[in-house]
Design an enzyme around this catalytic site. Sequence first.
Site, PDB file in Angstrom:
ATOM      1  CB  SER A  48      30.788 -16.784 -43.399  1.00  0.00           C
ATOM      2  OG  SER A  48      28.875 -17.052 -42.846  1.00  0.00           O
ATOM      3  N   GLY A  65      31.242 -18.672 -39.631  1.00  0.00           N
ATOM      4  CA  GLY A  65      31.927 -18.615 -39.481  1.00  0.00           C
ATOM      5  C   GLY A  65      33.178 -19.167 -38.110  1.00  0.00           C
ATOM      6  CD  GLN A  96      30.930  -8.879 -41.310  1.00  0.00           C
ATOM      7  OE1 GLN A  96      30.180  -8.210 -42.451  1.00  0.00           O
ATOM      8  NE2 GLN A  96      29.622  -8.967 -40.717  1.00  0.00           N
ATOM      9  CB  CYS A 127      27.579 -11.804 -32.360  1.00  0.00           C
ATOM     10  SG  CYS A 127      28.099 -12.446 -34.224  1.00  0.00           S
TER      11      CYS A 127
END
Length: 389
Positions: A200, A70, A180, A326
């Site tokens: 992703s 991503g 997501q 993250c």
Amino acid sequence: MERIYLDYNATTPLSKEVFDFYVKELGEYANGSSLHEDGRKVAASIEKARKQVAHLINVDPKGVIFTSGGSESNNTVLNTMPEYAKKAGRSVIVTTAIEHPCVLEASRRLANNFGMEVIYLPVDEYGTVDMEAYKAALEKKPLLVSIMTANNEIGTIQDVKTLCAMAHQAGALFHTDAVQAVGKIPVDLKDWDVDYATISGHKIYGPKGIGALYIKPGSPIEPLIRGGHQEHGLRAGTYNGPAIAAFGYAAELAEEGLPEYEKHTRALRNRLRDGLLSAIPGIKINGHETNVLPNTLDVSFPGAEGEAILLHLDLLGVSASTGSACASASLDPSHVLMATGLGPELAHGSIRFSFGKYSKAEDVDYIVEKFPPVIEQLRKMSTVSYTHN
């Protein structure tokens, strides 16, 4: 006891089916760019995967290029803009205050290094884009609009189709980070008519280190990684054939299992939400009530601190997260929750539970039984006074 994993938004495990498939594919060692039979076999598996990924998001396979994930896909789109700005004669970028850090950091680079104007759209208390602010931003005739499909922390889903149509009417390109959303809700990029989209592999039970970028035909793109001819010259580097093939298989399984996945995870999410609301006074559910990912529950616990909550959950054998994985090493409050108007205390005291295909009702019941005393204890120890009316 067996640990309870409720951090599926951070990453998913390889599904059992994909794991077995991936192990088999790891034996295919040839370079997918080679012309001999071994190379052609790997190339064929790559093209099969391209079709599988394209089918999941309803686009022409020719528009799908494989990347490392991503962050690379998002950076590729944003890093295209300085060159495109020279031709278009415009240099305004529109994004939101709740995007993934890779979009926010890449946008800041455009402003700092290239003098481009970046407009960060505000959101309401539920994390939905402020439409009046969006209309005002579009009056500046932006070059690109980049708005995520669903937020990784609070799960709020945006109306991408409407946002994209408005961007196009203003002459702007439209990119959505759909990492997501894909595999959790229906994603139809053809219907939405986006110019770029990011997905992703490790969010849909595939391998880490593999993702894809959809580029609508005719949309400008500059390679982020230059070198060889791979991906029509748009992404150089030797193909990671086994990971690409496994990503494709994961995409096929995600498409097949989507209805059951939505039903399964939403039931568990709502079960935990209702259980926590009944057992712990004064908590706040973050994000939109209905336009939310079926698997995502973000909760603020006033009078308790997020890192302390997380450590106690870990001791109970539960893996969850504070805000975005993250940014979990940072002690700063969640930029997403702060953007929704939550104060620092509630933002610091938030936990994200994200469910997946292997989550069970017993997991939820265990948390509802064992977790409330933790919050009660932390509130007694907290330097922040807590009272519930």
